[in-house]
Design an enzyme around this catalytic site. Structure first.
Site, PDB file in Angstrom:
ATOM      1  CB  SER A   9      -4.221   3.354   4.142  1.00 13.30           C
ATOM      2  OG  SER A   9      -3.060   4.029   3.717  1.00 13.30           O
ATOM      3  CE1 TYR A  61      -6.548   3.000  -0.843  1.00 14.47           C
ATOM      4  CE2 TYR A  61      -5.004   4.126   0.614  1.00 14.47           C
ATOM      5  CZ  TYR A  61      -5.584   2.961   0.140  1.00 14.47           C
ATOM      6  OH  TYR A  61      -5.197   1.755   0.662  1.00 14.47           O
TER       7      TYR A  61
END
Length: 175
Positions: free
Chosen positions: A143, A156
């Site tokens: 990401s 995350y």
């Protein structure tokens, strides 16, 4: 496009979202597919869609945070498809929570799926690839949040930064 006839691809989290998108592309190129996911109904729908594109596809139920679950899913994939030529470690999740309210359990669950899941999946798949004489492709989904930061999703972002470090180190070791 390119021709992947005779190629066997494994996609974790391949029953929806980005994973299913990758699986569609692989199917259109002629690959056979193993789809790993926890939602068996969603996986069955994904397999039906992929077969509709002309691919051989199988679904295996797997929680990528489980070492024994990964071992069983790799064994099942090999039993049904004969080998694994490429592995797309896509399964992952996250959620927003203020950092000061984040529990250790919140942190651990995201790390278990997003980072440990890639480690366990790649370790088991690499065993197979090395045993058969080498060769194969490993792809992990990360990401941009691991570069720019993600407020309220630090767990995350940190997990995806770990994925990038793991992939770079594996590339050096197995080059």
């Amino acid at each position: 496009m390119f021709d992947l006839r005779g190629h066997v691809a494994l996609v974790t989290g391949g029953n929806r979202g980005i994973g299913l998108g990758m699986a569609r592309g692989l199917a259109r190129a002629g690959a056979s597919l193993a789809i790993w996911g926890r939602d068996e109904e969603q996986s069955a729908r994904a397999v039906a869609e992929l077969e509709g594109l002309g691919a051989k596809a199988v679904a295996l139920s797997c929680d990528v945070a489980s070492e024994s679950g990964i071992a069983d899913a790799v064994a099942g994939t090999l039993e049904q498809l004969g080998r694994i030529d490429s592995c797309f470690a896509n399964a992952g999740f996250g959620f927003a929570r203020p950092f000061l309210e984040m529990s250790v359990e919140d942190w651990d669950r995201v790390m278990d799926v997003n980072l440990k899941g890639v480690f366990l999946t790649f370790r088991e798949v690499l065993k197979h690839m090395v045993e058969r004489g080498g060769g194969g492709k490993l792809v992990a989904i990360s990401s941009i949040g691991q570069v720019h930061g993600m407020p309220r999703q630090e767990q995350y972002a940190a997990s995806k930064g770990g994925v990038n470090a793991l992939v770079r180190s594996l590339a050096v070791e197995f080059a």
